[in-house]
Design a protein around this motif. Structure first.
Motif, PDB file in Angstrom:
ATOM      1  N   GLU A  67      28.997 -38.843  -8.480  1.00  0.00           N
ATOM      2  CA  GLU A  67      29.857 -39.978  -8.199  1.00  0.00           C
ATOM      3  C   GLU A  67      30.673 -40.399  -9.411  1.00  0.00           C
ATOM      4  O   GLU A  67      31.805 -40.876  -9.264  1.00  0.00           O
ATOM      5  N   ALA A  68      30.134 -40.227 -10.627  1.00  0.00           N
ATOM      6  CA  ALA A  68      30.882 -40.612 -11.824  1.00  0.00           C
ATOM      7  C   ALA A  68      32.159 -39.782 -11.945  1.00  0.00           C
ATOM      8  O   ALA A  68      33.220 -40.299 -12.320  1.00  0.00           O
ATOM      9  N   VAL A  69      32.072 -38.504 -11.634  1.00  0.00           N
ATOM     10  CA  VAL A  69      33.256 -37.640 -11.688  1.00  0.00           C
ATOM     11  C   VAL A  69      34.246 -38.052 -10.608  1.00  0.00           C
ATOM     12  O   VAL A  69      35.454 -38.174 -10.866  1.00  0.00           O
ATOM     13  N   ARG A  70      33.757 -38.299  -9.409  1.00  0.00           N
ATOM     14  CA  ARG A  70      34.649 -38.695  -8.318  1.00  0.00           C
ATOM     15  C   ARG A  70      35.331 -40.032  -8.620  1.00  0.00           C
ATOM     16  O   ARG A  70      36.518 -40.206  -8.360  1.00  0.00           O
ATOM     17  N   ALA A  71      34.568 -40.961  -9.167  1.00  0.00           N
ATOM     18  CA  ALA A  71      35.143 -42.266  -9.500  1.00  0.00           C
ATOM     19  C   ALA A  71      36.203 -42.120 -10.586  1.00  0.00           C
ATOM     20  O   ALA A  71      37.249 -42.782 -10.540  1.00  0.00           O
ATOM     21  N   GLY A  72      35.950 -41.262 -11.557  1.00  0.00           N
ATOM     22  CA  GLY A  72      36.927 -41.025 -12.613  1.00  0.00           C
ATOM     23  C   GLY A  72      38.221 -40.451 -12.063  1.00  0.00           C
ATOM     24  O   GLY A  72      39.321 -40.847 -12.470  1.00  0.00           O
ATOM     25  N   PRO A  80      28.671 -28.057  -3.903  1.00  0.00           N
ATOM     26  CA  PRO A  80      28.287 -27.396  -2.658  1.00  0.00           C
ATOM     27  C   PRO A  80      28.483 -28.236  -1.405  1.00  0.00           C
ATOM     28  O   PRO A  80      28.292 -27.731  -0.300  1.00  0.00           O
ATOM     29  N   ASP A  81      28.884 -29.508  -1.572  1.00  0.00           N
ATOM     30  CA  ASP A  81      28.931 -30.399  -0.412  1.00  0.00           C
ATOM     31  C   ASP A  81      30.310 -30.977  -0.134  1.00  0.00           C
ATOM     32  O   ASP A  81      30.546 -31.489   0.948  1.00  0.00           O
ATOM     33  N   SER A  82      31.235 -30.910  -1.098  1.00  0.00           N
ATOM     34  CA  SER A  82      32.537 -31.559  -0.925  1.00  0.00           C
ATOM     35  C   SER A  82      33.370 -30.843   0.133  1.00  0.00           C
ATOM     36  O   SER A  82      33.582 -29.635   0.047  1.00  0.00           O
ATOM     37  N   ILE A  83      33.839 -31.601   1.102  1.00  0.00           N
ATOM     38  CA  ILE A  83      34.725 -31.055   2.126  1.00  0.00           C
ATOM     39  C   ILE A  83      36.020 -31.855   2.120  1.00  0.00           C
ATOM     40  O   ILE A  83      36.019 -33.054   1.847  1.00  0.00           O
ATOM     41  N   SER A  84      37.097 -31.187   2.423  1.00  0.00           N
ATOM     42  CA  SER A  84      38.426 -31.765   2.233  1.00  0.00           C
ATOM     43  C   SER A  84      38.859 -32.564   3.458  1.00  0.00           C
ATOM     44  O   SER A  84      39.591 -32.065   4.323  1.00  0.00           O
ATOM     45  N   VAL A  85      38.404 -33.804   3.511  1.00  0.00           N
ATOM     46  CA  VAL A  85      38.813 -34.712   4.588  1.00  0.00           C
ATOM     47  C   VAL A  85      40.291 -35.039   4.406  1.00  0.00           C
ATOM     48  O   VAL A  85      40.737 -35.409   3.324  1.00  0.00           O
ATOM     49  N   GLY A  86      41.053 -34.885   5.499  1.00  0.00           N
ATOM     50  CA  GLY A  86      42.492 -35.100   5.424  1.00  0.00           C
ATOM     51  C   GLY A  86      43.270 -33.808   5.298  1.00  0.00           C
ATOM     52  O   GLY A  86      44.502 -33.820   5.249  1.00  0.00           O
ATOM     53  N   ASP A  87      42.569 -32.672   5.268  1.00  0.00           N
ATOM     54  CA  ASP A  87      43.239 -31.385   5.183  1.00  0.00           C
ATOM     55  C   ASP A  87      43.989 -31.098   6.488  1.00  0.00           C
ATOM     56  O   ASP A  87      43.531 -31.436   7.580  1.00  0.00           O
ATOM     57  N   TRP A  92      40.853 -36.458  -0.452  1.00  0.00           N
ATOM     58  CA  TRP A  92      41.176 -35.042  -0.249  1.00  0.00           C
ATOM     59  C   TRP A  92      41.329 -34.334  -1.592  1.00  0.00           C
ATOM     60  O   TRP A  92      40.753 -33.268  -1.827  1.00  0.00           O
ATOM     61  N   THR A  93      42.108 -34.942  -2.492  1.00  0.00           N
ATOM     62  CA  THR A  93      42.345 -34.330  -3.800  1.00  0.00           C
ATOM     63  C   THR A  93      41.057 -34.236  -4.603  1.00  0.00           C
ATOM     64  O   THR A  93      40.796 -33.217  -5.266  1.00  0.00           O
ATOM     65  N   VAL A  94      40.240 -35.275  -4.550  1.00  0.00           N
ATOM     66  CA  VAL A  94      38.949 -35.239  -5.262  1.00  0.00           C
ATOM     67  C   VAL A  94      38.111 -34.065  -4.785  1.00  0.00           C
ATOM     68  O   VAL A  94      37.537 -33.316  -5.581  1.00  0.00           O
ATOM     69  N   ALA A  95      38.022 -33.885  -3.465  1.00  0.00           N
ATOM     70  CA  ALA A  95      37.222 -32.784  -2.925  1.00  0.00           C
ATOM     71  C   ALA A  95      37.763 -31.433  -3.371  1.00  0.00           C
ATOM     72  O   ALA A  95      37.002 -30.546  -3.777  1.00  0.00           O
ATOM     73  N   GLU A  96      39.092 -31.257  -3.311  1.00  0.00           N
ATOM     74  CA  GLU A  96      39.693 -29.994  -3.722  1.00  0.00           C
ATOM     75  C   GLU A  96      39.429 -29.700  -5.191  1.00  0.00           C
ATOM     76  O   GLU A  96      39.230 -28.546  -5.582  1.00  0.00           O
ATOM     77  N   VAL A  97      39.418 -30.748  -6.018  1.00  0.00           N
ATOM     78  CA  VAL A  97      39.196 -30.557  -7.454  1.00  0.00           C
ATOM     79  C   VAL A  97      37.743 -30.189  -7.742  1.00  0.00           C
ATOM     80  O   VAL A  97      37.465 -29.176  -8.400  1.00  0.00           O
ATOM     81  N   VAL A  98      36.788 -30.996  -7.266  1.00  0.00           N
ATOM     82  CA  VAL A  98      35.393 -30.760  -7.659  1.00  0.00           C
ATOM     83  C   VAL A  98      34.835 -29.477  -7.053  1.00  0.00           C
ATOM     84  O   VAL A  98      33.881 -28.905  -7.584  1.00  0.00           O
ATOM     85  N   GLN A  99      35.425 -29.007  -5.955  1.00  0.00           N
ATOM     86  CA  GLN A  99      35.018 -27.705  -5.433  1.00  0.00           C
ATOM     87  C   GLN A  99      35.241 -26.617  -6.474  1.00  0.00           C
ATOM     88  O   GLN A  99      34.445 -25.674  -6.576  1.00  0.00           O
ATOM     89  N   ARG A 100      36.313 -26.736  -7.259  1.00  0.00           N
ATOM     90  CA  ARG A 100      36.681 -25.704  -8.223  1.00  0.00           C
ATOM     91  C   ARG A 100      36.195 -25.998  -9.634  1.00  0.00           C
ATOM     92  O   ARG A 100      35.843 -25.087 -10.374  1.00  0.00           O
ATOM     93  N   THR A 101      36.188 -27.258 -10.035  1.00  0.00           N
ATOM     94  CA  THR A 101      35.794 -27.590 -11.407  1.00  0.00           C
ATOM     95  C   THR A 101      34.287 -27.694 -11.586  1.00  0.00           C
ATOM     96  O   THR A 101      33.766 -27.443 -12.675  1.00  0.00           O
ATOM     97  N   HIS A 102      33.574 -28.068 -10.513  1.00  0.00           N
ATOM     98  CA  HIS A 102      32.135 -28.299 -10.614  1.00  0.00           C
ATOM     99  C   HIS A 102      31.312 -27.471  -9.626  1.00  0.00           C
ATOM    100  O   HIS A 102      30.086 -27.620  -9.587  1.00  0.00           O
TER     101      HIS A 102
END
Length: 324
Positions: free
Chosen positions: A228-233, A256-263, A243-253
């Motif tokens: 959550e700290a990364v997502r909040a940042g 295993p659970d982030s899904i791109s709501v709003g895709d 949507w952007t948060v999910a797309e980022v943490v899928q690749r940077t971190h």
């Protein structure tokens, strides 16, 4: 674990990573490439060439899989002032921290939909990469907001070709045109007319500029455990949403659970794969709820199964606003 290989090209540093279990290099790191013509990530034969910046400086990194799916290694060769630091992070980049054991357990596998089990069976070497590269990944994700993949890839290619620096010299081995993504300062220097030529509207360019202004803080998130700290940042930057948060943490971190709501396509795809009918974001969340904590793995294995949803009518065509 990394070990020095037998042969190191002149002017380079190199290491090998020995995966624990089956491994597929192309299937794992391919999600980090922004299309086949990404200037910062070029596939040439068996080699995956990636150019980026580390805290020690820029690096040209070549990755090659040797041996078989089940018994092999990944050879990493790096040039530039960031070579040593890049090699230290190669295992994480390649998904060494991505543990599929719970997902692959017999009890959990029995709960999965047939297509997900098929996708995992066909791709046992799939991992989720963790690049740790925040600004590069954020800028790419912002470019992908509310436009077609074709438009986003063209924008990325145009901006990197025009404003990214050439990748560190690899003794003539690297493919022509390999370039580094822009630094925060280089993103801030792009004039409004070149954003327009790149097909990037004011809302997306402004969001990238806001991210570039706080780039140092965002980059520190790359070394933190995903949570959550990364997502909040990330959400603290105006214009960056779920949507952007999910797309980022899928690749940077390697989340295993982030899904791109709003895709634009994902909810319809998941609905078609799991029920035979398209659905919306709320329906997708409900369908994936039984596998919460592993939902991104489920999505990846659905795609890996080869399933494609039925298409209806003409595709959405990109609009060219550059001469308006």
């Amino acid at each position: 674990m990394t070990i020095a290989p037998a042969v190191v090209p002149s002017g380079a540093e190199a290491a090998e990573w020995l995966p624990d279990g089956p491994y597929n290099l192309a299937g794992t790191v391919g999600t980090l490439q922004c299309g086949a013509y990404d200037p910062s990530f070029i596939v040439q034969g068996p080699d995956h060439w990636i150019a980026y910046r580390t805290a020690d400086g820029p690096v040209t990194l070549a990755l090659r899989q040797r041996g078989s799916l089940n018994e092999g290694c990944i050879q990493a060769t790096a040039w530039g002032s960031g070579a040593a630091l890049a090699l230290e992070s190669v295992p994480r980049l390649l998904g060494a921290d991505d543990d599929w054991s719970a997902f692959d357990s017999a009890a959990f596998s029995a709960t999965l939909p047939e297509l997900a089990r098929k996708g995992r069976y066909l791709n046992p070497g799939l991992r989720l990469p963790a690049s740790g590269r925040m600004l590069d990944t954020i800028a790419r994700a912002i470019l992908e907001q509310k436009v077609t993949n074709l438009e986003a890839k063209r924008s990325w290619r145009y901006l990197l070709t025009r404003y990214g620096d050439p990748a560190p010299d690899a003794g003539g081995l690297a493919p022509a045109g390999l370039r580094l993504p822009p630094t925060a300062e280089q993103w801030r220097r792009i004039p409004s007319w070149d954003w327009h030529k790149a097909g990037v509207d004011a809302k997306r360019s402004t969001t990238i500029l806001k991210a570039a202004l706080v780039a140092s803080g965002l980059e520190r998130l790359g070394s933190q455990p995903g949570g959550e700290a990364v997502r909040a940042g990330l959400r603290s930057v105006p214009g960056i949403g779920v949507w952007t948060v999910a797309e980022v943490v899928q690749r940077t971190h390697g989340c295993p659970d982030s899904i791109s709501v709003g895709d634009y396509h994902l909810a319809a795809y998941v609905g078609a794969a799991l029920t035979g009918r398209r659905t919306d974001d709320a329906g997708m969340i409900e369908l994936l709820e039984p596998w919460k904590g592993q939902r991104q793995r489920v999505v990846r294995t659905l795609y890996a199964s080869g399933f494609r949803k039925q298409t209806y009518g003409p595709r959405l065509s990109p609009e060219d606003h550059r001469r308006r």
